[in-house]
Enzyme design. Structure first.
Site, PDB file in Angstrom:
ATOM      1  N   GLU A 180     -13.459  15.924  -7.845  1.00  0.00           N
ATOM      2  CA  GLU A 180     -14.743  16.626  -7.916  1.00  0.00           C
ATOM      3  C   GLU A 180     -15.094  17.398  -6.648  1.00  0.00           C
ATOM      4  O   GLU A 180     -15.644  18.493  -6.730  1.00  0.00           O
ATOM      5  CB  GLU A 180     -15.872  15.626  -8.222  1.00  0.00           C
ATOM      6  N   ASP A 200     -20.384  23.602  -7.405  1.00  0.00           N
ATOM      7  CA  ASP A 200     -20.588  24.270  -8.696  1.00  0.00           C
ATOM      8  C   ASP A 200     -21.768  25.239  -8.636  1.00  0.00           C
ATOM      9  O   ASP A 200     -22.691  25.195  -9.465  1.00  0.00           O
ATOM     10  CB  ASP A 200     -20.797  23.238  -9.810  1.00  0.00           C
TER      11      ASP A 200
END
Length: 211
Positions: free
Chosen positions: A99, A112
């Site tokens: 991640e 993100d």
């Protein structure tokens, strides 16, 4: 008599602390054994994005190895989270590596495009943000979200083995339970089409590093 009793008390205290903070196999295999999860590792697309000329488990291990120094900064809270949630710390580390590269790919704790928070990248649009980006409260929150995925996959695929359900939950952590339609193709639709395969291969690497 007193001098003999004190060392005995100290010994019992040490054993008690070891039991409290140690991460035994039984405490981290509630949801399956990560070492028994089958995986082909990173796709060539993921490996190429990481600057590697090879794919598969070897690529996942190389990526995890690059993240190890950063990951070790959080080893204590990762193991603490594992102890409190009964999720293998190695798997938590594998997800963190995938991640956020153990935080290295984040900007002020966000990734993100500012939509995902912390080491385990919790989506702010679907979840309340808990804790600081690199603290145990965040890891506990994210790991409990992951446990929700395990329960969802168990309900959806009750005939899968516990290790298959665990891998399915890793894929669902990224793509959602709805994206997991079959065991062999669970990662189709995740970035690189390899999320669970790559993350579990990285987890096995971290397992060997004492996680």
């Amino acid at each position: 008599h007193l001098r003999r009793t004190v060392p005995m008390v100290l010994t019992l205290m040490i054993l008690g602390l070891a039991a409290l903070f140690g991460t035994s196999a039984s405490q981290t295999k509630c949801y399956g054994d990560i070492t028994k999860v089958d995986t082909i590792g990173a796709s060539c697309k993921t490996a190429k994005a990481e600057g590697l000329s090879f794919c598969g488990v070897q690529a996942s291990e190389k990526i995890a190895e690059k993240d190890l120094n950063n990951m070790n900064k959080y080893k204590a809270i990762i193991k603490g989270t594992g102890l409190k949630t009964c999720v293998d710390p190695a798997l938590i580390a594998g997800i963190i590596s995938r991640e956020s590269h153990a935080g290295a790919s984040l900007k002020n704790g966000w990734g993100d495009n500012g939509n995902a928070f912390g080491l385990m990248q919790v989506d702010k649009n679907n979840h309340k943000i808990v804790g600081r980006w690199n603290d145990e409260d965040h890891l506990l929150d994210a790991t409990r979200i992951f446990i929700g995925m395990i329960n969802g996959i168990k309900a959806k695929f009750p005939k899968w083995t516990i290790e298959q359900q665990l891998k399915g939950a890793v894929s669902a952590y990224n793509g959602g339970i709805g994206n997991v339609r079959s065991y062999d193709n669970m990662d189709i639709g995740t970035p690189g089409n390899d999320y669970a395969s790559d993350a579990t291969a990285r987890a096995k690497f971290f397992k060997k590093q004492g996680y």
